[in-house]
Scaffold this motif. Structure first.
Motif, PDB file in Angstrom:
ATOM      1  N   TYR A 667      -5.044  -1.881  -3.909  1.00  0.00           N
ATOM      2  CA  TYR A 667      -3.780  -2.615  -4.062  1.00  0.00           C
ATOM      3  C   TYR A 667      -2.788  -1.939  -5.010  1.00  0.00           C
ATOM      4  CZ  TYR A 667      -7.073  -6.165  -2.354  1.00  0.00           C
ATOM      5  OH  TYR A 667      -8.055  -6.824  -1.666  1.00  0.00           O
ATOM      6  N   GLN A 668      -2.911  -0.631  -5.182  1.00  0.00           N
ATOM      7  CA  GLN A 668      -2.007   0.040  -6.121  1.00  0.00           C
ATOM      8  C   GLN A 668      -0.579   0.120  -5.605  1.00  0.00           C
ATOM      9  OE1 GLN A 668      -2.992   1.034  -9.175  1.00  0.00           O
ATOM     10  NE2 GLN A 668      -5.021   0.240  -8.751  1.00  0.00           N
ATOM     11  N   PHE A 669      -0.370  -0.015  -4.303  1.00  0.00           N
ATOM     12  CA  PHE A 669       0.971   0.102  -3.744  1.00  0.00           C
ATOM     13  C   PHE A 669       1.705  -1.240  -3.702  1.00  0.00           C
ATOM     14  CE2 PHE A 669      -1.632  -1.226  -0.233  1.00  0.00           C
ATOM     15  CZ  PHE A 669      -0.811  -2.019   0.549  1.00  0.00           C
ATOM     16  N   LEU A 670       0.999  -2.333  -3.992  1.00  0.00           N
ATOM     17  CA  LEU A 670       1.558  -3.667  -3.832  1.00  0.00           C
ATOM     18  C   LEU A 670       2.146  -4.214  -5.127  1.00  0.00           C
ATOM     19  CD1 LEU A 670      -1.149  -5.469  -1.655  1.00  0.00           C
ATOM     20  CD2 LEU A 670       1.193  -4.930  -0.968  1.00  0.00           C
ATOM     21  N   ASP A 671       3.094  -5.169  -4.966  1.00  0.00           N
ATOM     22  CA  ASP A 671       3.463  -6.015  -6.101  1.00  0.00           C
ATOM     23  C   ASP A 671       2.216  -6.798  -6.513  1.00  0.00           C
ATOM     24  OD1 ASP A 671       6.172  -5.473  -6.516  1.00  0.00           O
ATOM     25  OD2 ASP A 671       6.754  -6.720  -4.814  1.00  0.00           O
ATOM     26  N   THR A 672       1.807  -6.647  -7.762  1.00  0.00           N
ATOM     27  CA  THR A 672       0.574  -7.273  -8.214  1.00  0.00           C
ATOM     28  C   THR A 672       0.837  -8.107  -9.459  1.00  0.00           C
ATOM     29  OG1 THR A 672      -0.600  -5.312  -7.420  1.00  0.00           O
ATOM     30  CG2 THR A 672      -1.849  -6.845  -8.753  1.00  0.00           C
TER      31      THR A 672
END
Length: 998
Positions: A667-672
């Motif tokens: 999930y490094q590419f997502l808004d987290t």
């Protein structure tokens, strides 16, 4: 058996002669029968051995007949033949023997290794196997013969110094300590992006750390799951290095692939084996420190230099509070204990020609060199079953490994304090046996042992492989793999670890806990097709991969307990926090193909391709294609070299390909977002931690290799020389952002390129080979050069002080040390920009490369009758920082060499700022860098096969094994392999044991 077809014309010419001879001899033949001793069938038995002992699975056949059998686990066989027959003993890698029976009923033989035949051994290349002589890729290999001779518990330790291009460093000597591995250098700018792919019996095994900083033990790294693999259950380890070997694994093989094959059962009678050993570990290399006389002289001179005539009240070491007559070797007191290691391995195996099985169990306990009752226990079970149908079309393989670990260790490493504590510090215990605090004048180092690290890990790896051969050259195979790991670790910080004079009660006690559960499944259907067209052989492999990995993590903290006895009960904490609670899912799928063409065992072409899909990238970036091509020319099979008596084997091979890398976490590419933990009007809010980046894509790693393999004098001398050039681009890193954005960094692809190039040489020689004495040597050396080729905009980026284009990526920018000022005696450094001031940015321009310049190993194996002696020397050429425990003259002990005040800047007790600043600058200068090269007796093994036998089947072996026994180095800061300084170095281990087989 050859059938000779007679020409009709030839038969017509000689027919009268044959018929006449038959008529003349028939009466005599009828009256003279063959002796019974020649035609009568007997049962012939015996044992087959080699230089290592008994040899199972050797084929024994009767020359000219179809009768054949194989040896069992004890090397024994039984076959029916006549007194006049000849027995043929054959086994891959050994010279074939033809032994006349000559009327005997017992025929035992000793097979000699045939270096030429070793090229026919099939090695594991992952989805397929290939003959050593016909591989086009770069694959390093060690087998159980190497692994079983080492008293180690981590699978990476078994490879140190044995495989070219593979650099392995031990991170800690504490029980359960981890190892670091790099295959052909550092490719990624991210420290966690250089791990290889591990495959256990066809199942990918995640090597991602399973701990957290808050709960880690005495090692400088987090908990490694690789300790779950029992080295005694391993049959072989293959390391895939170049593009041709790794491209079939696609993105997962960007940093190399480590294939671990566990032991399997073999046909024969039921065999039992018990292996028990006891080991003793101690700290090896320690720096030589000042004694009390030298230390007090340094301290007194430091106060004199500072103009202090009356020692302050807090200077307990020199003001008379502590006895000047005490002289304690704190390294001996605090890390000088003996770690006791006990290991028990038992197995049962056997089976028929169609079905074989193996069941083994292992139990290991290990204490530590620190004072106290700490223990690491590990138990494991391994099961394997192979079955083949009567028509040999259907095959089934089951394998499973289960490991349970329980590690209880001090959470504080005493190595650093053992090297800095004043030699005249007080006794550890008072007259009543309690911890001595000497009226609050010091912090008793043993109190730190009350802070405990506990880890409980349960790990399962299982795999099932079905295969069915529809046609003689068409086979379908599919594998089903499953892994399940549960980790529960905690670290306590009770108030009892602090000096009582601080007045801290249990309300200051703390507990940190980490629960990590990780499970994955993988399905890989495959289709294999083989055919032969004239002199050409085609092999086609088509396959698919479906993988799913789920990770659950919970990191919690508790502060303030009513009693330290309740410190392991989080519910008893007055304050509880949750640092992390998440579930991540990683999905991966791929299609792969391999085409291999072999023309007349002279020209070989290997083409591989893989289409990868990863859930770690955003829409439009999730899929990528990788591939490689490899070729080999076996020029020793050319007609012009057929009769050559010197060159027995010659192969030129080369490869080129592209692999990817998705080792970036989920999930490094997502808004987290994560929970803020802050209560606002009764609601716990969320806070952002990551920005969405739809352009986040794969790293790309381009690999080239060319190698020459040559064997001389029937391969008694075998040399492999390889050159490689790898370039990794489109680097996945975190780009720092200004604090005003609310984010620390943005994960993105940098247009930076890292290059690794190098040379590898491997030499194997059979120096002497006779029936009762053998001597072989293995040597390898690797030279790697790492370089940052390009980094657009580097000067204006936040990485400007970290990297330099044209230099290795793991350099350090240092001050340039000139000399001591002849007037003041203070260290001087080069003022690079000439502004009259030494600053950390403008004047740190000297570059230090702390990566190994070259490394390797030299192994010798001797065998005389029942005695075997093996030893391995490991060597590394490198530089490292020397000891920097603290400013000389302050209340920390120093190396004994610092007592030579003429070679140091003036001592200070802490009030001379100029000297203190110069000291710390010196620690960041090229003056502090020293040669840390070493040659180490890494491993030695002596095994004795008892000549007597108890019963018909019992075999008894006695052995002694040693690890890290001797080190030759000029490094002054302890162990040169382990350069962290403040953590326990690798231990020197001696093991004695007995192995029974019956």
């Amino acid at each position: 058996m050859k059938i000779i077809s007679l020409n009709k014309g030839w038969l017509a010419l000689y027919y009268p002669i044959i018929f006449g001879f038959y008529l003349c001899c028939l009466p005599v033949m009828a009256r003279t029968p063959l002796p019974k001793s020649i035609i009568q069938q007997y049962t012939i038995t015996g044992t087959v051995r080699d230089g290592q002992g008994v040899l199972p699975s050797v084929t024994i056949s009767v020359a000219g007949k179809s009768t054949a059998t194989i040896t069992d686990y004890q090397g024994k066989y039984s076959i029916t033949a006549t007194a006049a027959d000849i027995l043929v003993f054959s086994f891959v890698g050994y010279t074939t023997l033809n032994i006349p029976i000559a009327g005997r009923t017992v025929v035992s033989v000793h097979l000699q290794e045939d270096a030429t035949q070793l090229q026919e051994v099939k090695i594991n290349a992952g989805y397929y196997s290939v003959k050593e002589s016909e591989r086009t890729g770069s694959i390093g290999r060690i087998t159980a013969k190497n692994i079983e001779k080492q008293p180690v518990t981590n699978v990476l330790a078994t490879m140190q110094g044995r495989i070219a291009g593979v650099s392995i460093v031990q991170d800690s000597g504490s029980p359960g300590g981890a190892f670091s591995i790099k295959i052909r250098g550092t490719n990624s700018l991210r420290a966690d992006g250089n791990q290889p792919l591990y495959i256990i019996d066809g199942v990918p095994y995640s090597s991602e750390t399973i701990g957290s900083i808050a709960t880690s033990g005495t090692a400088p790294t987090l908990t490694s799951p690789l300790n779950s693999i029992n080295p005694q259950d391993i049959e072989s380890i293959e390391v895939l290095k170049d593009a041709d070997a790794t491209a079939i694994y696609g993105s997962r093989g960007a940093n190399g692939v480590v294939l671990i094959t566990t032991k399997k059962g073999k046909a024969g009678e039921t065999r039992f084996s018990i292996n028990s050993s006891s080991s003793f570990g101690t700290v090896g290399e320690t720096p030589k420190l000042m004694n009390t006389k030298q230390y007090l002289a340094m301290r007194q001179l430091a106060f004199d230099n500072d103009g202090v005539s009356t020692y302050p009240s807090y200077a307990y070491d020199v003001n008379g509070t502590w006895s000047p007559e005490r002289n304690t070797d704190w390294q001996k007191k605090l890390i000088g204990g003996t770690a006791k290691i006990h290991n028990l391995q038992a197995s049962v195996s056997g089976g028929s020609r169609r079905t074989q099985y193996l069941l083994s169990g292992n139990y290991r306990t290990e204490t530590t060199v620190f004072p106290g009752d700490f223990k690491y226990t590990k138990g494991s079970a391994h099961f394997s079953m192979n079955h083949t149908s009567e028509d040999e079309r259907f095959k089934l393989t089951l394998s499973g490994n289960y490991t349970s670990q329980n590690n209880s260790q001090p959470a504080i490493d005493l190595t650093a304090v053992s090297r800095t504590l004043a030699p005249n510090a007080p006794e550890l215990y008072d007259e009543n046996g309690n911890l001595n605090w000497e009226n609050g004048t010091w912090n008793n180092p043993l109190a730190g042992l009350d802070s405990e690290f506990e880890s409980r890990i349960n790990d399962l790896v299982a795999n099932t492989v079905f295969s069915y051969r529809f046609l003689p050259n068409l086979e379908f195979k599919t594998s089903f793999g499953f892994t399940d790991l549960h980790n529960n670790e905690s670290r306590t910080q009770p108030s009892t670890m602090y000096n009582p004079s601080y007045g801290l009660g249990s309300e200051f006690s703390a507990l940190s806990s980490n629960f990590t559960n990780r499970n994955s499944w993988i399905v890989e259907p495959q289709l294999n097709y083989n055919t032969t067209i004239r002199k050409g052989k085609f092999a086609v492999l088509l396959g698919s991969t479906l993988q799913n990995q789920r990770t659950e993590r919970l990191f919690q903290n508790g502060f303030g307990f009513a009693s330290n006895r309740l410190i392991h009960d989080l519910a008893s904490a007055s304050i509880k926090t949750v640092d992390l609670s998440d579930v991540t899912i990683y999905k991966y799928q791929a299609l792969f193909a391999r085409l291999n063409y072999n023309w007349d065992t002279r020209y070989i072409l290997n083409i591989t391709g893989r289409r990868d899909g990863s859930s770690r990238f955003g829409p439009g970036k999730q899929f990528a294609t990788f591939g490689a091509v490899g070729g080999a020319w076996l020029f020793s099979n050319e007609a012009f070299l057929k009769d050559n008596t010197v060159l027995s084997f010659g192969k030129l091979r080369s490869s080129y390909g592209i692999t990817g890398n998705d080792q970036i976490g989920d999930y490094q590419f997502l808004d987290t977002y994560v929970s803020s933990g802050n209560n606002y009007q009764g609601t716990i809010g969320l806070q952002p931690v990551r920005l969405f980046n739809p352009e986040f894509g794969w790293e790309s790693n381009k690999k080239f290799e060319v190698a020459l393999e040559t064997g001389f004098l029937e391969d008694r001398i075998f040399l492999t020389s390889a050159y490689y050039l790898n370039r990794s681009s489109n680097q996945l890193v975190g780009i720092p952002l200004p604090g005003t954005t609310g984010y620390s960094s943005l994960y993105a692809n940098l247009d930076a390129t890292v290059e690794n190039s190098g040379l590898e040489f491997t030499l194997r020689t059979i120096n002497f080979s006779r029936e009762h004495f053998e001597w072989t040597t293995n040597f390898n050396i690797s030279i790697n050069r790492n370089k940052l080729i390009s980094f657009p905009g580097l000067e204006s980026s936040t990485y400007a002080n970290t990297y330099v284009v044209g230099q290795p990526i793991n350099i350090m920018k240092l001050y340039h040390y000139i000399a001591m000022n002849p007037t003041t005696g203070i260290y001087q450094f080069e003022d690079v920009n000439g502004d009259g001031t030494i600053s950390s940015i403008a004047d740190r321009h000297t570059l230090a490369n702390l990566s190994p310049r070259y490394f390797g190993g030299l192994e010798n194996q001797f065998q005389y009758k029942g005695v075997q002696l093996n030893f391995l020397f490991q060597f590394v050429k490198q530089e490292a920082f020397g000891a920097l425990p603290g400013v000389p003259g302050t209340g920390v002990n120093q190396l004994a060499s610092v007592s030579d005040s003429a070679a140091q800047q003036p001592y200070t007790a802490g009030s001379n700022g100029a000297i203190i600043n110069a000291y710390y600058r010196y620690g960041l200068s090229d003056g502090a860098v020293q040669d840390a090269s070493y040659i180490r007796l890494k491993n030695i093994s002596l095994t004795y096969d008892l000549p007597f036998k108890v019963g018909d089947r019992l075999r008894c072996q006695l052995y002694w094994q040693g690890q890290n026994l001797l080190t030759f180095t000029n490094y002054t800061n302890g162990d040169p392999e382990f350069k962290f300084g403040g953590y326990l170095p690798p231990l020197k281990v001696n093991a004695v044991g007995v192995k029974l087989t019956f």
